[in-house]
Design a protein around this motif. Structure first.
Motif, mmCIF file in Angstrom:
data_model
loop_
_atom_site.group_PDB
_atom_site.id
_atom_site.type_symbol
_atom_site.label_atom_id
_atom_site.label_comp_id
_atom_site.label_asym_id
_atom_site.label_seq_id
_atom_site.Cartn_x
_atom_site.Cartn_y
_atom_site.Cartn_z
ATOM 1 N N GLY A 415 13.982 16.962 -18.977
ATOM 2 C CA GLY A 415 13.058 16.264 -18.109
ATOM 3 C C GLY A 415 12.151 17.226 -17.359
ATOM 4 N N VAL A 416 11.189 16.665 -16.646
ATOM 5 C CA VAL A 416 10.268 17.476 -15.847
ATOM 6 C C VAL A 416 10.009 16.782 -14.524
ATOM 7 C CG1 VAL A 416 9.122 18.479 -17.871
ATOM 8 C CG2 VAL A 416 8.178 16.403 -16.799
ATOM 9 N N VAL A 417 9.549 17.560 -13.557
ATOM 10 C CA VAL A 417 8.990 17.026 -12.332
ATOM 11 C C VAL A 417 7.496 17.319 -12.338
ATOM 12 C CG1 VAL A 417 8.848 17.323 -9.825
ATOM 13 C CG2 VAL A 417 11.080 17.158 -10.935
ATOM 14 N N VAL A 418 6.718 16.300 -12.012
ATOM 15 C CA VAL A 418 5.272 16.477 -11.884
ATOM 16 C C VAL A 418 4.969 16.519 -10.390
ATOM 17 C CG1 VAL A 418 2.997 15.648 -12.548
ATOM 18 C CG2 VAL A 418 4.977 15.122 -13.987
ATOM 19 N N PRO A 419 4.742 17.707 -9.831
ATOM 20 C CA PRO A 419 4.498 17.793 -8.388
ATOM 21 C C PRO A 419 3.118 17.254 -8.028
ATOM 22 C CG PRO A 419 4.203 19.937 -9.393
ATOM 23 C CD PRO A 419 4.676 19.023 -10.486
ATOM 24 N N THR A 420 2.994 16.731 -6.825
ATOM 25 C CA THR A 420 1.684 16.259 -6.378
ATOM 26 C C THR A 420 0.881 17.375 -5.721
ATOM 27 O OG1 THR A 420 2.641 15.491 -4.300
ATOM 28 C CG2 THR A 420 2.462 13.893 -6.097
ATOM 29 N N ALA A 421 1.506 18.480 -5.376
ATOM 30 C CA ALA A 421 0.796 19.611 -4.759
ATOM 31 C C ALA A 421 0.075 20.394 -5.846
ATOM 32 C CB ALA A 421 1.774 20.503 -3.996
ATOM 33 N N GLN A 422 -0.980 19.800 -6.358
ATOM 34 C CA GLN A 422 -1.820 20.436 -7.363
ATOM 35 C C GLN A 422 -3.186 19.764 -7.336
ATOM 36 O OE1 GLN A 422 -0.818 19.631 -11.565
ATOM 37 N NE2 GLN A 422 0.918 18.402 -10.827
ATOM 38 N N GLU A 423 -4.153 20.350 -8.027
ATOM 39 C CA GLU A 423 -5.520 19.840 -7.948
ATOM 40 C C GLU A 423 -5.638 18.385 -8.376
ATOM 41 O OE1 GLU A 423 -8.402 22.234 -9.897
ATOM 42 O OE2 GLU A 423 -7.989 24.018 -8.695
ATOM 43 N N GLY A 424 -4.813 17.954 -9.287
ATOM 44 C CA GLY A 424 -4.867 16.571 -9.753
ATOM 45 C C GLY A 424 -3.938 15.647 -9.008
ATOM 46 N N ARG A 425 -3.712 15.929 -7.721
ATOM 47 C CA ARG A 425 -2.753 15.173 -6.914
ATOM 48 C C ARG A 425 -2.903 13.661 -7.070
ATOM 49 N NH1 ARG A 425 -4.472 15.669 -1.154
ATOM 50 N NH2 ARG A 425 -5.981 14.144 -1.939
ATOM 51 N N ASP A 426 -4.109 13.136 -6.869
ATOM 52 C CA ASP A 426 -4.292 11.682 -6.911
ATOM 53 C C ASP A 426 -4.050 11.130 -8.303
ATOM 54 O OD1 ASP A 426 -4.970 11.330 -4.151
ATOM 55 O OD2 ASP A 426 -6.908 12.241 -4.592
ATOM 56 N N LEU A 427 -4.429 11.883 -9.332
ATOM 57 C CA LEU A 427 -4.155 11.438 -10.692
ATOM 58 C C LEU A 427 -2.662 11.327 -10.944
ATOM 59 C CD1 LEU A 427 -6.773 13.444 -12.784
ATOM 60 C CD2 LEU A 427 -6.748 10.982 -12.378
ATOM 61 N N VAL A 428 -1.873 12.246 -10.368
ATOM 62 C CA VAL A 428 -0.418 12.174 -10.536
ATOM 63 C C VAL A 428 0.092 10.827 -10.038
ATOM 64 C CG1 VAL A 428 1.793 13.169 -9.849
ATOM 65 C CG2 VAL A 428 -0.131 14.681 -10.400
ATOM 66 N N HIS A 429 -0.321 10.437 -8.833
ATOM 67 C CA HIS A 429 0.113 9.144 -8.291
ATOM 68 C C HIS A 429 -0.385 7.984 -9.149
ATOM 69 C CE1 HIS A 429 1.686 10.889 -4.623
ATOM 70 N NE2 HIS A 429 0.521 11.472 -4.348
ATOM 71 N N LEU A 430 -1.636 8.039 -9.572
ATOM 72 C CA LEU A 430 -2.234 6.917 -10.295
ATOM 73 C C LEU A 430 -1.747 6.813 -11.729
ATOM 74 C CD1 LEU A 430 -5.845 7.306 -8.875
ATOM 75 C CD2 LEU A 430 -4.142 5.590 -8.231
ATOM 76 N N LEU A 431 -1.124 7.859 -12.224
ATOM 77 C CA LEU A 431 -0.529 7.827 -13.561
ATOM 78 C C LEU A 431 0.954 7.467 -13.551
ATOM 79 C CD1 LEU A 431 -2.162 11.017 -15.101
ATOM 80 C CD2 LEU A 431 -2.383 8.710 -16.042
ATOM 81 N N LEU A 432 1.680 7.861 -12.496
ATOM 82 C CA LEU A 432 3.141 7.847 -12.572
ATOM 83 C C LEU A 432 3.828 6.964 -11.538
ATOM 84 C CD1 LEU A 432 3.724 11.674 -13.194
ATOM 85 C CD2 LEU A 432 3.467 9.846 -14.883
ATOM 86 N N ASP A 433 3.130 6.450 -10.570
ATOM 87 C CA ASP A 433 3.755 5.617 -9.545
ATOM 88 C C ASP A 433 3.922 4.189 -10.050
ATOM 89 O OD1 ASP A 433 3.812 3.895 -6.909
ATOM 90 O OD2 ASP A 433 4.156 5.976 -6.282
ATOM 91 N N GLU A 434 4.960 3.526 -9.588
ATOM 92 C CA GLU A 434 5.215 2.150 -10.025
ATOM 93 C C GLU A 434 4.135 1.184 -9.547
ATOM 94 O OE1 GLU A 434 8.918 0.866 -8.453
ATOM 95 O OE2 GLU A 434 8.346 1.131 -6.347
ATOM 96 N N ARG A 435 3.362 1.572 -8.533
ATOM 97 C CA ARG A 435 2.299 0.710 -8.012
ATOM 98 C C ARG A 435 0.963 0.930 -8.708
ATOM 99 N NH1 ARG A 435 3.800 2.899 -2.189
ATOM 100 N NH2 ARG A 435 4.202 4.654 -3.617
ATOM 101 N N ALA A 436 0.886 1.881 -9.609
ATOM 102 C CA ALA A 436 -0.378 2.200 -10.278
ATOM 103 C C ALA A 436 -0.830 1.035 -11.158
ATOM 104 C CB ALA A 436 -0.219 3.460 -11.111
ATOM 105 N N GLN A 437 -2.129 0.718 -11.113
ATOM 106 C CA GLN A 437 -2.651 -0.392 -11.899
ATOM 107 C C GLN A 437 -2.761 -0.064 -13.381
ATOM 108 O OE1 GLN A 437 -5.950 -2.755 -10.298
ATOM 109 N NE2 GLN A 437 -5.922 -1.462 -8.475
ATOM 110 N N TYR A 438 -3.011 1.203 -13.697
ATOM 111 C CA TYR A 438 -3.206 1.607 -15.095
ATOM 112 C C TYR A 438 -2.284 2.787 -15.405
ATOM 113 C CZ TYR A 438 -7.362 -1.150 -14.147
ATOM 114 O OH TYR A 438 -8.218 -2.158 -13.776
ATOM 115 N N GLY A 439 -1.024 2.656 -15.045
ATOM 116 C CA GLY A 439 -0.096 3.763 -15.116
ATOM 117 C C GLY A 439 0.255 4.177 -16.540
ATOM 118 N N LEU A 440 0.605 5.446 -16.656
ATOM 119 C CA LEU A 440 1.041 6.012 -17.930
ATOM 120 C C LEU A 440 2.509 5.735 -18.160
ATOM 121 C CD1 LEU A 440 0.313 7.904 -20.348
ATOM 122 C CD2 LEU A 440 0.886 9.825 -18.852
#
Length: 449
Positions: A415-440
């Motif tokens: 497994g991996v952890v995708v940290p939010t402390a990176q340039e793509g912080r908001d994309l991390v949330h919008l891809l991987l959070d359960e509340r994301a509308q168009y999640g990966l």
């Protein structure tokens, strides 16, 4: 200029081309004087050299894909400041090509410096943007204008004239797999969307100018050219505000100064020119103008009207086609003009946006837009500091995360952890959070220490 008068002027100068409710606000004036934050780069007189198929036909026919390939190959051969490279191949085997114009074609040097990306023809049945990008590439390669040459010494211009060649071949909005590329800049299910994502990741353009067309609704949604900035609520404030400046203070006034009517994408106007509704142009993160902002670039969506303005254009479709292309070219030159004047400010804003994303934990909005508040449960004021993906999720999402430039860290058992402390912080949330509308996928939230 009255629309009929404008069309008569086009007829005389056609040889140049051949050789939800919102609060009412004042609409951009169709006849407003040029009040752009910076002058648009001049339109060169085409007196010799290479011509697109569209130009050779006087606007009567669009450039074919075969003509485009010959045109780009000839440009690549004839100009030392222009390079053509292949980004990818479509499902039907057609090339998606990048035209690079400027002092360098080295990707690392482009990424470190100033650059502007023109994305053309994501929708295959919207041809005017493609024609504008082909002509603009030629004009930049051949220019002797001092201001344009100075721009090209300092800023690299990147053009993808035909993002969707399969759609162009079939005259369809979607690609050959039936997918809308401009709804695929988050999950990257299309080869074309993946190519643009890799390009933005590697070359880090300061501005992304996306060229489209629309079918107007007479009386309410009927302007020669409309435009819009990134509306996603997570876009950095300075990047957002400069994108608004690009739209409202540079592009739209430049087009209005040519006698063409302008407006904001999605706004419906009453007879007095006030906005009474917005029916398109939200903040969804999978659309390029919004993804662009989330990736720290200024963004603008530009749409030219594809309908006749008057009887002259109905009787002579070449006049309509010429106007469609000329408004796109004017808008593109206005974007370059703003970059030429405010290059340092734009570069500072985009760099600061990326740095803040990597260093600062801020609230995340999973809905809404810059003019639409999300519900309280659609905003996380204290979002997690990462998401854990199990081995299966990690394997299934690795290529998409990499194309977005997102960093992962090993977490054991594959497994991996995708940290939010990176340039793509908001994309991390919008891809991987359960509340994301168009999640990966839905990752397990990693709390902050």
């Amino acid at each position: 200029m009255h629309r009929r008068t404008r069309c008569l002027a086009l007829a005389l100068t056609g040889a140049l081309l051949t050789g939800g409710a919102v609060t009412a606000v004042a609409a951009p004036s169709a006849a407003a004087p040029a009040t752009a934050a910076s002058p648009a780069l001049p339109a060169p007189a085409v007196t010799g050299g290479l011509r697109t198929g569209f130009e050779l036909s006087g606007g009567a026919a669009w450039t074919t894909l075969e003509e485009e390939q010959r045109f780009l190959a000839a440009l690549d051969e004839s100009s030392e400041r222009l390079t053509v490279t292949e980004l990818t191949r479509t499902a039907q085997g057609r090339p998606v090509q990048l035209v690079t114009v400027g002092a360098t074609a080295d990707p690392a040097a482009i990424a470190r410096g100033s650059s502007v990306l023109f994305s053309c023809t994501q929708h295959g049945d919207e041809p005017s943007g493609r024609e504008a990008c082909l002509s603009l590439a030629r004009d930049l390669a051949a220019t002797t204008d001092p201001a344009t040459l100075d721009l090209l010494r300092r800023t690299t211009v990147l053009l993808v004239p035909t993002v969707n060649p399969d759609g162009v071949a079939a005259d369809t909005r979607e690609n050959s797999l039936g997918l809308d590329i401009n709804r695929d800049h988050l999950l990257l299910e299309t080869e074309e969307g993946r190519a643009l994502a890799a390009l933005i990741r590697d070359l880090r353009p300061d501005v992304v100018h996306d060229l489209h067309e629309y079918g107007p609704t007479p009386g309410t949604y009927d302007r020669d050219l409309i435009a819009l900035w990134p509306r996603n609520r997570n876009v950095d404030e300075r990047v957002h505000d400069l994108s608004v400046v690009l739209t409202e203070d540079a592009v739209l006034p430049a087009v209005a100064a040519t006698g063409n009517s302008t407006g904001i994408y999605g706004y419906r106007y009453d007879p007095d020119g006030n906005v009474y509704a917005q029916r398109a142009g939200d903040g969804q993160e999978r659309i390029l103008r919004n993804t662009t902002g989330l990736k720290h670039s200024l963004g603008i969506l530009v749409e030219a009207s594809n309908a006749p303005a008057d009887a002259l254009e109905e009787q002579n479709p070449a006049l309509l086609n010429q106007r469609r292309v000329s408004t796109q070219l004017t808008a593109a030159r206005a974007t370059l003009g703003l970059v030429a004047e405010r290059r340092a400010e734009i570069a500072d804003a985009t760099a600061a946006s990326a740095a803040r994303s990597a260093a600062v934990r801020t609230p995340v909005a999973f809905a809404g837009a810059d003019n639409e508040l999300p519900d309280p449960d659609e905003v996380d004021l204290a979002p997690p500091c990462g998401y854990r993906l199990d081995a299966g999720q990690a394997a299934a999402t690795a290529d998409v995360l990499a194309l977005h430039g997102l960093r992962t860290e090993p977490a054991g058992d594959g497994g991996v952890v995708v940290p939010t402390a990176q340039e793509g912080r908001d994309l991390v949330h919008l891809l991987l959070d359960e509340r994301a509308q168009y999640g990966l996928t839905v990752g397990a939230a990693v709390p902050c220490a």
